[in-house]
Design a protein around this motif. Structure first.
Motif, PDB file in Angstrom:
ATOM      1  N   TYR A 179      -1.337 -15.621  -6.896  1.00 22.47           N
ATOM      2  CA  TYR A 179      -1.762 -17.021  -6.850  1.00 22.47           C
ATOM      3  C   TYR A 179      -1.163 -17.779  -8.029  1.00 22.47           C
ATOM      4  O   TYR A 179      -1.147 -17.281  -9.158  1.00 22.47           O
ATOM      5  CB  TYR A 179      -3.284 -17.099  -6.900  1.00 22.47           C
ATOM      6  N   ARG A 180      -0.675 -18.985  -7.750  1.00 24.69           N
ATOM      7  CA  ARG A 180      -0.129 -19.833  -8.817  1.00 24.69           C
ATOM      8  C   ARG A 180      -0.440 -21.292  -8.519  1.00 24.69           C
ATOM      9  O   ARG A 180      -0.275 -21.754  -7.398  1.00 24.69           O
ATOM     10  CB  ARG A 180       1.379 -19.638  -8.945  1.00 24.69           C
ATOM     11  N   SER A 181      -0.901 -21.997  -9.535  1.00 28.88           N
ATOM     12  CA  SER A 181      -1.098 -23.445  -9.454  1.00 28.88           C
ATOM     13  C   SER A 181      -0.734 -24.035 -10.810  1.00 28.88           C
ATOM     14  O   SER A 181      -0.355 -23.312 -11.732  1.00 28.88           O
ATOM     15  CB  SER A 181      -2.555 -23.777  -9.099  1.00 28.88           C
ATOM     16  N   ASN A 182      -0.860 -25.352 -10.946  1.00 27.02           N
ATOM     17  CA  ASN A 182      -0.576 -25.975 -12.240  1.00 27.02           C
ATOM     18  C   ASN A 182      -1.680 -25.696 -13.251  1.00 27.02           C
ATOM     19  O   ASN A 182      -1.530 -25.981 -14.438  1.00 27.02           O
ATOM     20  CB  ASN A 182      -0.410 -27.484 -12.074  1.00 27.02           C
ATOM     21  N   ILE A 183      -2.783 -25.082 -12.792  1.00 30.76           N
ATOM     22  CA  ILE A 183      -3.925 -24.803 -13.669  1.00 30.76           C
ATOM     23  C   ILE A 183      -3.971 -23.345 -14.103  1.00 30.76           C
ATOM     24  O   ILE A 183      -4.200 -23.037 -15.270  1.00 30.76           O
ATOM     25  CB  ILE A 183      -5.249 -25.181 -12.962  1.00 30.76           C
ATOM     26  N   VAL A 184      -3.749 -22.431 -13.156  1.00 29.50           N
ATOM     27  CA  VAL A 184      -3.896 -21.015 -13.459  1.00 29.50           C
ATOM     28  C   VAL A 184      -2.996 -20.198 -12.534  1.00 29.50           C
ATOM     29  O   VAL A 184      -2.592 -20.668 -11.456  1.00 29.50           O
ATOM     30  CB  VAL A 184      -5.380 -20.574 -13.288  1.00 29.50           C
ATOM     31  N   GLN A 185      -2.690 -18.975 -12.943  1.00 29.20           N
ATOM     32  CA  GLN A 185      -1.988 -18.057 -12.078  1.00 29.20           C
ATOM     33  C   GLN A 185      -2.506 -16.634 -12.325  1.00 29.20           C
ATOM     34  O   GLN A 185      -2.883 -16.289 -13.443  1.00 29.20           O
ATOM     35  CB  GLN A 185      -0.478 -18.112 -12.287  1.00 29.20           C
ATOM     36  N   ASP A 186      -2.554 -15.825 -11.267  1.00 25.26           N
ATOM     37  CA  ASP A 186      -2.990 -14.445 -11.416  1.00 25.26           C
ATOM     38  C   ASP A 186      -2.453 -13.618 -10.254  1.00 25.26           C
ATOM     39  O   ASP A 186      -1.875 -14.150  -9.296  1.00 25.26           O
ATOM     40  CB  ASP A 186      -4.519 -14.339 -11.485  1.00 25.26           C
ATOM     41  N   GLU A 187      -2.631 -12.313 -10.365  1.00 25.11           N
ATOM     42  CA  GLU A 187      -2.232 -11.383  -9.305  1.00 25.11           C
ATOM     43  C   GLU A 187      -3.317 -10.327  -9.201  1.00 25.11           C
ATOM     44  O   GLU A 187      -3.670  -9.681 -10.186  1.00 25.11           O
ATOM     45  CB  GLU A 187      -0.877 -10.743  -9.611  1.00 25.11           C
ATOM     46  N   VAL A 188      -3.871 -10.151  -7.995  1.00 26.72           N
ATOM     47  CA  VAL A 188      -5.000  -9.249  -7.790  1.00 26.72           C
ATOM     48  C   VAL A 188      -4.814  -8.434  -6.521  1.00 26.72           C
ATOM     49  O   VAL A 188      -3.974  -8.758  -5.668  1.00 26.72           O
ATOM     50  CB  VAL A 188      -6.333 -10.032  -7.679  1.00 26.72           C
ATOM     51  N   VAL A 189      -5.598  -7.376  -6.403  1.00 29.33           N
ATOM     52  CA  VAL A 189      -5.713  -6.644  -5.144  1.00 29.33           C
ATOM     53  C   VAL A 189      -6.940  -7.181  -4.430  1.00 29.33           C
ATOM     54  O   VAL A 189      -8.029  -7.233  -5.016  1.00 29.33           O
ATOM     55  CB  VAL A 189      -5.869  -5.129  -5.373  1.00 29.33           C
ATOM     56  N   LYS A 190      -6.768  -7.608  -3.198  1.00 30.34           N
ATOM     57  CA  LYS A 190      -7.870  -8.239  -2.470  1.00 30.34           C
ATOM     58  C   LYS A 190      -8.118  -7.511  -1.149  1.00 30.34           C
ATOM     59  O   LYS A 190      -7.201  -6.980  -0.530  1.00 30.34           O
ATOM     60  CB  LYS A 190      -7.567  -9.709  -2.214  1.00 30.34           C
ATOM     61  N   VAL A 191      -9.376  -7.519  -0.726  1.00 27.70           N
ATOM     62  CA  VAL A 191      -9.763  -6.954   0.566  1.00 27.70           C
ATOM     63  C   VAL A 191     -10.481  -8.029   1.369  1.00 27.70           C
ATOM     64  O   VAL A 191     -11.433  -8.645   0.880  1.00 27.70           O
ATOM     65  CB  VAL A 191     -10.688  -5.729   0.405  1.00 27.70           C
TER      66      VAL A 191
END
Length: 304
Positions: free
Chosen positions: A270-282
């Motif tokens: 996920y990336r936006s002008n506010i925050v970005q991260d990378e996760v494992v999702k179910v």
């Protein structure tokens, strides 16, 4: 003078070691009709390649009496050991059109495709190779039943309407032939589930609140005991606040729990002008009125 070639680093990786182990096993079984006491030419060539006696291996490949499969298989391995992955790939791809049911060949071709970054094609080759072997296909089916059972038990704690189905397994006759055609997945709604998740991703990336919320079921269970109304309001704010949003998913794994419930696991970036991260999702998706909707969403791990 013989060429001394240093093995590429990827051959030392776990997947490379698995490739070499499968190759050694496969070549050991290349010619079961060789008379006792006689030197198996395929094993002799394999030995020369493994000892980097490449000129000797090429000479033996040209002169030895080998089957078409043996010659192509060993030629690909020779190219690979000489760090010519492109030639190995071309050789094994051509050979696979003639021997599509060879598990060893399919496995090694897939490893080469993975090494070149063609993960989708590698996945296709592995799926076809595994399903083409009836014994392996049934063993994988039994393993998937166990995976589904464990997932069902875990979700039962938070999703009371889920019925846990104990795995029964499928017996495999000792005399059952392995040379069968590629079979399709038994989960008929796989394309529909994939489409539903992709529509959810696109709606999120496009900041389309209406379509994004429509991807969730009225039976959706928010985390932290939050009410569904409060969760929807929070998600609307999350979609409208950033100037832009980008969502990408990869490494997807789909596990049917029953014909109307599917567990969808993936890496999310996920990336936006506010925050970005990378996760494992179910995501847990349920089929209602011929539509697949999200009934649970859980982040299981952060990717460092």
């Amino acid at each position: 003078m013989l060429k001394k070639v240093v093995q590429p680093e990827w051959i030392k990786w776990p997947v490379g070691l698995a490739l070499m182990a499968v190759l050694s096993l496969a070549v050991a079984n290349l010619d079961s009709e060789t008379a006792k006491g006689a030197v198996d030419p395929a094993l002799e060539i394999q030995h020369a390649i493994d000892n980097e006696q490449f000129e000797l291996a090429e000479t033996l490949l040209n002169e030895a009496k080998l089957s078409e499969f043996q010659r192509g298989y060993l030629q690909g391995w020779l190219s690979l050991k000489q760090q010519d992955s492109k030639a190995a790939l071309e050789t094994w791809q051509g050979l696979r059109t003639q021997f599509p049911n060879s598990l060893e060949l399919g496995n090694n071709l897939a490893v080469l495709l993975m090494h070149q970054g063609d993960y989708q094609q590698a996945q296709t080759v592995l799926e076809q190779s595994l399903h083409a072997n009836k014994q392996v296909s049934k063993a994988l089916g039994n393993l998937n039943q166990l995976y589904a059972y464990q997932a069902q038990k875990a979700y039962k704690k938070v999703f009371s309407r889920l019925d846990v189905v104990e795995p029964k397994g499928d017996w495999l006759a000792l005399t059952e032939a392995s040379d069968v055609k590629v079979v399709d997945s038994e989960f008929a709604d796989q394309p529909q589930v994939t489409f539903a998740v992709e529509a959810w991703r696109q709606a999120w990336s496009n900041k389309n609140v209406t379509n994004y919320l429509a991807a969730y079921s009225d039976n959706f269970v928010p985390a932290n005991s939050q009410s569904l109304k409060a969760w929807r309001n929070a998600r609307e704010r999350s979609l409208t606040a950033p100037r832009f949003i980008e969502v990408y998913i990869s490494d997807v794994k789909m596990t049917p729990l029953n014909e109307n419930l599917v567990r969808f696991t993936f890496n999310q970036r996920y990336r936006s002008n506010i925050v970005q991260d990378e996760v494992v999702k179910v995501l847990l998706l349920e089929k209602t009125a011929d539509q697949w909707k999200i009934v649970q969403e859980v982040v299981t791990d952060e990717i460092r």
